[in-house]
Scaffold this active site. Structure first.
Site, mmCIF file in Angstrom:
data_model
loop_
_atom_site.group_PDB
_atom_site.id
_atom_site.type_symbol
_atom_site.label_atom_id
_atom_site.label_comp_id
_atom_site.label_asym_id
_atom_site.label_seq_id
_atom_site.Cartn_x
_atom_site.Cartn_y
_atom_site.Cartn_z
ATOM 1 N N HIS A 145 15.790 26.430 -170.520
ATOM 2 C CA HIS A 145 15.720 24.992 -170.195
ATOM 3 C C HIS A 145 16.399 24.114 -171.237
ATOM 4 C CE1 HIS A 145 14.027 20.901 -170.012
ATOM 5 N NE2 HIS A 145 13.983 21.105 -168.713
ATOM 6 N N HIS A 203 24.306 17.786 -170.230
ATOM 7 C CA HIS A 203 24.011 16.611 -171.056
ATOM 8 C C HIS A 203 24.305 16.889 -172.539
ATOM 9 C CE1 HIS A 203 21.712 15.507 -167.499
ATOM 10 N NE2 HIS A 203 20.733 16.321 -167.768
ATOM 11 N N TYR A 260 13.037 25.119 -162.144
ATOM 12 C CA TYR A 260 12.005 25.409 -163.151
ATOM 13 C C TYR A 260 10.567 25.278 -162.678
ATOM 14 C CZ TYR A 260 12.030 20.309 -164.054
ATOM 15 O OH TYR A 260 11.981 18.940 -163.957
ATOM 16 N N GLN A 316 13.468 16.682 -157.241
ATOM 17 C CA GLN A 316 13.494 15.307 -157.745
ATOM 18 C C GLN A 316 14.109 14.321 -156.752
ATOM 19 O OE1 GLN A 316 14.947 15.173 -161.835
ATOM 20 N NE2 GLN A 316 13.533 16.783 -162.454
ATOM 21 N N ASP A 342 21.930 16.125 -160.670
ATOM 22 C CA ASP A 342 20.736 16.222 -161.501
ATOM 23 C C ASP A 342 19.468 15.686 -160.824
ATOM 24 O OD1 ASP A 342 18.918 16.310 -163.564
ATOM 25 O OD2 ASP A 342 20.165 15.372 -165.056
#
Ligand code: NGQ
Ligand code: ZN
Length: 460
Positions: free
Chosen positions: A208, A274, A123, A63, A325
């Site tokens: 997940h 989270h 993932y 990401q 993250d």
């Protein structure tokens, strides 16, 4: 090569100490941390205060190349879910070379920004068409290589992902690269175990989320993990969005954290990433379980998640740490800043993160986040104490924001009043210097490869 360092000021687990002699063995483990020591002949002196390196407890490396690409209004009301759709589209194009190039740059950036280890919540497993690679571990191995090359400490958490929502909803198109059976997950863990051991990385497991893993699979996966390593870390996304809390209640009659506490053996091995939306009872029970709250303040802000009730968590003695993250921001100090500022804005108070032992907020937050991060990582990276890895950061005492201040204020200025990364002089991992004069040795090369990989991903 000297396996020792003398620091005029160092942040030990109990607090700031003067004239500290650090010494480590050939494996990079601290064997001596002595305050009020005489500087022995020939031992190098640190250029500024020494603080413990921060374990980054939550990362989706790929990401990093997507950061900055969704900061425009795309619908009537953008949300976490519309961001996710775009993120899936981006993830669909990723290949092993992209993954390695992105992660290599990211981990070099992390080191330059005060993180000395990272938990990778991995993932994207399969090829673009959703079929496993010839070597099923291909993308995990790319991450392991990036960690090895940059020298960052590593915890690999392969992710179990099976459904698109509570009650066993079938996965959607965008999720096809993530999906695997519980059995194939256990095979993957078996295959990765020796590779991780060979490079001193820790292997764990990440169901997940409760949206993505049905109860029976969760149970079976945990049993399989226990057979492999009964102390391996377990991470899960748990209550990031109010939508998922509502869906969980509709499915089970319980909120996600409450459901998890009732149906899984949650303890100090667990990291609840989270755990943003909990009710009073959940705060109390989750903190008492010993699990670490995985806070990702800049990502949670970026995605519009909501604000964790930090004061309540700490009132119950809860452990916590920070992660970057989605990597909209890669900076250990900045996560602490964002955490503290979020709390100040909500409570209309200042210095919310200070505690009875440490009145300096930056000191209190740094020590607690290192301890919680180490617990989540399942590695001995809990700070400057004998038996822990020699993972530390030397602040740049010549930076204008820090120069001439007492050491605790230098850390405060680093967190609250500097450009943060630029106030870092050196970063050491397992007794090896990975960043010198603010730079990782691979900085230029890794940056160029990252930019090229991102360009390719955006062109295709
Ligand atoms: C992830 N990220 O797995 O990358 C998630 C989005 C999801 C965050 N939760 C996907 N920040 O939760 O379904
Ligand atoms: Zn995540």
């Amino acid at each position: 090569m000297s396996r020792s360092l003398f620091a005029a000021d160092a942040l030990l687990p109990q607090g700031w100490a003067r004239d500290v002699l650090l010494a480590w063995d050939e494996t990079g483990r601290l064997i001596q941390v002595q305050a009020d020591a005489q500087a022995p002949q020939g031992v190098p002196r640190s250029a500024g205060p020494v603080i413990p390196g921060m374990p980054n407890l939550h990362s989706h490396a790929f990401q990093r190349a997507f950061a900055g690409l969704t900061e425009h209004r795309a619908g009537q009301q953008d949300s976490f879910w519309s961001w996710r759709t775009l993120m899936y589209r981006f993830a669909a194009r990723l290949g092993p070379q992209h993954m390695e190039a992105i992660a290599t740059w990211l981990y070099a950036e992390m080191l330059e920004a005060g993180y000395t280890s990272v938990c990778e919540f991995q993932y994207v497993h399969h090829d673009a068409d959703g079929r496993p690679y010839a070597d099923d571990a291909t993308l995990s191995l790319a991450l392991l290589r990036a960690a090895q090359r940059t020298g960052i400490g590593f915890t690999l958490l392969p992710v179990l992902y099976q459904t698109s929502g509570f009650g066993g909803l079938p996965p959607n198109e965008g999720q096809r690269r993530f999906i695997r059976t519980t059995e194939s997950m256990l095979c993957l863990l078996d295959a990765l175990k020796p590779v991780c051991e060979a490079q001193d990385a820790r292997l764990g497991l990440a169901p997940h989320s409760l949206r993505a893993v049905p109860p029976a699979a969760l149970q079976e996966a945990l049993a399989g993990l226990d057979a492999l390593d009964a102390r391996a870390p377990i991470h899960i996304h748990i209550a990031e969005q109010t939508q998922e809390v509502d869906d969980c209640v509709a499915w089970s009659g319980q909120r996600p954290v409450a459901w998890l506490l009732d149906h899984a053996p949650v303890d100090a091995r667990w990291c609840l990433v989270h755990a943003t939306h909990m009710d009073d009872g959940e705060y109390e029970r989750a903190a008492a379980s010993g699990a670490v709250a995985g806070l990702c303040p800049t990502t949670e802000a970026n995605l519009g998640d909501g604000i964790f009730d930090f004061a309540r968590w700490r009132a119950h003695g809860g452990a916590w740490g920070v992660g970057s993250d989605s990597h909209a921001c890669v900076n250990a100090a900045e996560e602490l800043l964002m955490l503290e500022y979020g709390q100040r804005l909500v409570t209309r108070q200042r210095n919310v993160g200070a505690d009875a032992a440490h009145r300096q907020v930056a000191t209190a937050l740094k020590l607690a986040a290192v301890q919680g991060g180490a617990q989540a990582a399942g590695r001995d990276v809990g700070g400057l104490a004998a038996g822990q890895q020699a993972d530390f950061v030397v602040l740049d005492a010549r930076h204008v924001a820090l120069q001439g201040l007492p050491a605790p204020e230098m850390l405060s200025a680093h967190v609250f009043a500097s450009h943060r990364t630029s106030a870092i002089d050196a970063v050491w991992v397992g007794g090896q210097a990975r960043v010198a004069a603010g730079r990782h040795a691979l900085h230029d090369e890794a940056a160029a490869a990252f930019v090229a990989a991102r360009r390719q991903l955006l062109e295709d």
